[in-house]
Design an enzyme around this catalytic site. Structure first.
Site, PDB file in Angstrom:
ATOM      1  N   GLN A 258       0.494  -0.697   0.259  1.00  0.00           N
ATOM      2  CA  GLN A 258      -0.002   0.119  -0.433  1.00  0.00           C
ATOM      3  C   GLN A 258       0.959   1.235  -0.150  1.00  0.00           C
ATOM      4  O   GLN A 258       0.799   2.184  -1.031  1.00  0.00           O
ATOM      5  CB  GLN A 258      -0.677  -0.078   1.374  1.00  0.00           C
ATOM      6  CG  GLN A 258      -2.035   0.622   1.327  1.00  0.00           C
ATOM      7  CD  GLN A 258      -3.143   0.598   0.443  1.00  0.00           C
ATOM      8  OE1 GLN A 258      -3.206  -0.369  -0.464  1.00  0.00           O
ATOM      9  NE2 GLN A 258      -3.473   1.141  -0.309  1.00  0.00           N
ATOM     10  N   HIS A 261       1.835   3.461  -3.460  1.00  0.00           N
ATOM     11  CA  HIS A 261       1.808   4.081  -4.085  1.00  0.00           C
ATOM     12  C   HIS A 261       1.696   5.746  -4.381  1.00  0.00           C
ATOM     13  O   HIS A 261       1.845   6.068  -5.202  1.00  0.00           O
ATOM     14  CB  HIS A 261      -0.131   4.144  -3.710  1.00  0.00           C
ATOM     15  CG  HIS A 261      -0.450   3.098  -4.208  1.00  0.00           C
ATOM     16  ND1 HIS A 261      -0.489   2.437  -5.746  1.00  0.00           N
ATOM     17  CD2 HIS A 261      -1.154   1.813  -4.106  1.00  0.00           C
ATOM     18  CE1 HIS A 261      -1.286   1.411  -6.127  1.00  0.00           C
ATOM     19  NE2 HIS A 261      -1.805   0.587  -5.026  1.00  0.00           N
ATOM     20  N   GLU A 326     -10.297   2.175   3.584  1.00  0.00           N
ATOM     21  CA  GLU A 326     -10.630   1.627   2.394  1.00  0.00           C
ATOM     22  C   GLU A 326     -10.160  -0.036   2.023  1.00  0.00           C
ATOM     23  O   GLU A 326     -11.169  -0.011   1.328  1.00  0.00           O
ATOM     24  CB  GLU A 326      -9.252   2.703   1.646  1.00  0.00           C
ATOM     25  CG  GLU A 326     -10.142   1.997  -0.247  1.00  0.00           C
ATOM     26  CD  GLU A 326      -8.532   2.650  -0.295  1.00  0.00           C
ATOM     27  OE1 GLU A 326      -7.296   3.510  -0.498  1.00  0.00           O
ATOM     28  OE2 GLU A 326      -8.278   2.544  -2.202  1.00  0.00           O
ATOM     29  N   HIS A 327      -9.319  -0.172   2.714  1.00  0.00           N
ATOM     30  CA  HIS A 327      -8.805  -1.742   2.488  1.00  0.00           C
ATOM     31  C   HIS A 327      -8.391  -2.454   3.922  1.00  0.00           C
ATOM     32  O   HIS A 327      -7.702  -1.844   4.311  1.00  0.00           O
ATOM     33  CB  HIS A 327      -7.812  -1.861   1.604  1.00  0.00           C
ATOM     34  CG  HIS A 327      -7.567  -1.160   0.422  1.00  0.00           C
ATOM     35  ND1 HIS A 327      -7.025  -0.609  -0.125  1.00  0.00           N
ATOM     36  CD2 HIS A 327      -8.204  -2.096  -0.928  1.00  0.00           C
ATOM     37  CE1 HIS A 327      -6.640  -0.120  -1.541  1.00  0.00           C
ATOM     38  NE2 HIS A 327      -7.503  -1.328  -1.927  1.00  0.00           N
ATOM     39  N   ASP A 360      -6.990  -6.075  -5.712  1.00  0.00           N
ATOM     40  CA  ASP A 360      -6.702  -5.032  -6.568  1.00  0.00           C
ATOM     41  C   ASP A 360      -6.541  -5.019  -7.777  1.00  0.00           C
ATOM     42  O   ASP A 360      -7.120  -4.429  -8.350  1.00  0.00           O
ATOM     43  CB  ASP A 360      -5.093  -4.644  -6.979  1.00  0.00           C
ATOM     44  CG  ASP A 360      -4.645  -3.394  -4.689  1.00  0.00           C
ATOM     45  OD1 ASP A 360      -6.011  -2.930  -4.470  1.00  0.00           O
ATOM     46  OD2 ASP A 360      -4.430  -3.125  -4.800  1.00  0.00           O
ATOM     47  N   HIS A 419     -52.822  21.102  -5.679  1.00  0.00           N
ATOM     48  CA  HIS A 419     -52.020  19.678  -4.906  1.00  0.00           C
ATOM     49  C   HIS A 419     -53.608  18.979  -4.368  1.00  0.00           C
ATOM     50  O   HIS A 419     -54.461  18.220  -5.278  1.00  0.00           O
ATOM     51  CB  HIS A 419     -51.656  19.582  -3.787  1.00  0.00           C
ATOM     52  CG  HIS A 419     -50.342  19.376  -4.660  1.00  0.00           C
ATOM     53  ND1 HIS A 419     -49.095  20.832  -4.600  1.00  0.00           N
ATOM     54  CD2 HIS A 419     -49.048  18.768  -4.569  1.00  0.00           C
ATOM     55  CE1 HIS A 419     -48.105  20.522  -4.924  1.00  0.00           C
ATOM     56  NE2 HIS A 419     -48.036  19.196  -4.713  1.00  0.00           N
TER      57      HIS A 419
END
Lengths: 429, 429
Positions: A258, A261, A326-327, A360, A419
């Protein structure tokens, strides 16, 4: 390289609060530059897009669209075994997403009343693919396949031409495998604007998805409402929850997968085992030496990496829910026991042999996931993001008349007398 | 009072383009005022909220929360027959939305691989209800019931205290019928900020829904990402597609039922029958005289109303898809024939006895709908808006090893070598 924190619940929680403050605000100058580009493309069309390509990419294609023939020709340069791996991944992604598909429904009542909900794929979608090394074939699959499963009418990919005027053959191969209909060579905020407003050669889309730099992200944000957009992705992150059954070598490798990245990526391990924590740190120092992106890994672990040694696995679960990552890897003896207790996460990786890169690239679940704690309320990219729903109702006359008094009473209480009148004319005329 | 346009396809289309440009931009001063309020509430908590209540509402409750006992006590002032109508409407809404509910799924493969998707209601949701005549009991039902069906953990309603310190009993009755858990007496941007950030007495929510004035809408927009929000609603709109089977008195009544909302509301009739168009206009002039909101109706029809006489019903369908209206009435002989051809609409009302107020109040479909042409890509508020999804994957060792070469190849092609390393350590160690 990585901080190790050990302490009681309060110590850990206050450290976690600190870890959360990671995302900054967009600079005002970016906002203004982008807003200017959007206006110019809206009024200037193709010529404005080309002028920006010349300025930012140093190159302008004669026609913005890449023909189908060129696309197939260029994609031939990609490695055949890579193509086969891509196809196997695409098959898994397609299978996973096919199960997400919602159907139109009709609920016909015994009294003739009919209600229902129609579900349709969006008419046209744009997928942004960054240029250079930031353009990932796997992301093409993850963004395009759910749209295709949703039966989107037309899927348009845009990607910067690059200085050679030729996009990456691997990206084009992925586009063909995934089912992209048309490709336009343009990038940046100008590409996003062209998709949102339409130009002479670029058809207007209903939604724009896909990652991009700060200009692309800002353009998408500013155009939200003109078109729909996907989530604005923040820096990527992994949280690993591990008990003493975990292998420290695996944990170290996953944290770094991770961290590589970018320098803003976050990688956190939470465990109740002090020994596992110590061995993981040792493994980190050892393994990082063998990796090509060592410098980025060290920088991001340094700032946003952490090993938290908590008092119990119950605490680990509590902290994970607070972080809403996220993960989320669950490297524990009985990983499925945790599935119900871990409330907030984009994607959950269960057990010692389900590392994040499996998700991934290959397992089929989407890798476009909510970041920065937004898994509290956002979800992974899915087929649901490429559909539109319309509800419909049909009442026979006698059933409307039965409901008339209720509707008139509700409308008049809200002082919406026209209405009420709409019901009344049907009673009386 | 209303423009009538008759012409060929191009004439009609260019008129429709003109009709679309209705929404303006938020003033910069509003943006700044709101941004200031958000900051102050974030740091100042309850005291800041109370200070703004004093300033804007002219009144401050001692405690922001309305107790359950007070809520029940105050709601007793509402009319019993109104309460019964509300309950019947709520039952229909609950039934319609129950059918939207997505289930968690698990896809266990024969080889031991497991993938799936967990679906859960959000932890906590805030529902904004405007004060005064803009607060509609029907909107309370429409915003709260989908959240309740989604099994949201806690539903919090906020509404301005008003100068008397007592909210509308009808609103409280609707809150009880719909299933609100807690009520806080606060309004404006300060209420939105309190929900998004949390204060000493207001718990932090994951999503904020419900209509509000420009300050509320701007606050929601600015806080998007800190919390999730619903669509920002533009002015309301109706499009009626009618053939010569339609009753002009009904059409006139339905156009006005939309026009009465506010001066920005839009009401458009498209028909291939010149006679029907003329008779509808006549009926408009006649009926408007009997209505209490005559002035608003005339103002909005004047600016944003239109009767378009086109050459064929095929053209009517084309124009409707181009307009992508919030409410779409199909007042035609065979309304279901149109269901598949009308591509873009929030809610579709089929036949001569399914007028829009039936959907607004009673039939069960949601009345929170995409406006301003956004039905091209947005959908009615639904149970889907109150859930979060997490994907999960589990691979046994031998299946990961089978996939290893594909994953390593894909990762290395993308130059993400630490991703490849995460798979490799599991092969080798």
């Amino acid at each position: 390289m990585i901080r190790v924190v050990k302490g009681d619940r309060d110590t850990c929680l206050s450290f976690i609060e600190e870890l959360k403050t990671r995302v900054g605000e967009t600079e005002k100058s970016v906002e203004e530059t982008v807003s200017d580009i959007l206006k110019k493309v809206k009024s200037g069309g193709d010529e404005a897009v080309k002028a920006y390509s010349r300025k930012f990419d140093g190159w302008t294609p004669e026609t913005l669209e890449l023909s189908r023939t060129e696309m197939k020709e260029l994609s031939k340069d990609c490695d055949p075994s890579f193509l086969e791996s891509l196809r196997r991944a695409a098959a898994n992604i397609r299978e996973f997403h096919a199960r997400q598909k919602q159907q139109s429904r009709i609920d016909p009542m015994g009294n003739g009343v009919i209600t229902g909900q129609r579900v349709r794929g969006l008419h046209r979608v744009g997928v942004y693919v960054p240029g250079g090394t930031a353009g990932y074939p796997s992301s093409v699959l993850m963004n395009v396949i759910p749209a295709q499963v949703a039966e989107v009418g037309e899927i348009i990919m845009v990607t910067p031409p690059g200085r050679t005027g030729k996009p990456d053959p691997n990206i084009l191969a992925a586009a063909l495998v995934a089912g992209v209909d048309r490709v336009f060579l343009m990038g940046g905020a100008q590409a996003v604007a062209a998709l949102a407003y339409g130009t002479e050669s670029v058809p207007k889309v209903d939604k724009i998805v896909g990652p991009g730099n700060i200009f692309v992200a800002t353009a998408k944000k500013q155009l939200y409402g003109v078109v729909d957009i996907d989530m604005i992705a923040g820096p990527s992150e992994i949280l690993i929850v591990a008990d003493d059954s975990a292998n420290p070598e695996y944990l170290a490798a996953d944290l770094m997968s991770q961290a590589e990245h970018d320098r803003l990526a976050s990688a956190i391990l939470i465990t109740n085992s002090e020994q596992l924590a110590a061995e993981t740190v040792k493994a980190l120092y050892r393994q990082v030496e063998t990796l090509s992106r060592k410098e980025i890994i060290e920088a991001s672990l340094d700032r946003f990496g952490a090993v938290i040694v908590c008092e119990s696995m119950e605490q680990a679960v509590e902290f994970a829910n607070d972080l809403a990552p996220e993960h989320l890897e669950v490297c524990c003896q009985d990983p499925f026991e945790y599935l119900g207790r871990l409330d907030n996460a984009g994607s959950v990786f269960l057990g010692h042999y389900s590392p994040e890169p499996l998700g991934d690239y290959f397992a089929g679940a989407n890798h476009v996931l909510p970041t920065g704690g937004t898994a509290r309320f956002f979800s992974p990219l899915s087929v649901d993001d490429f559909i539109k729903k319309s509800s419909f109702i049909y009442y026979p006359k006698e059933e409307l008349l039965k409901a008339a008094d209720d509707i008139i009473r509700l409308a008049e209480t809200e002082e919406l007398t026209a209405h009420a009148n709409s019901i009344r004319v049907r009673k009386e005329l």
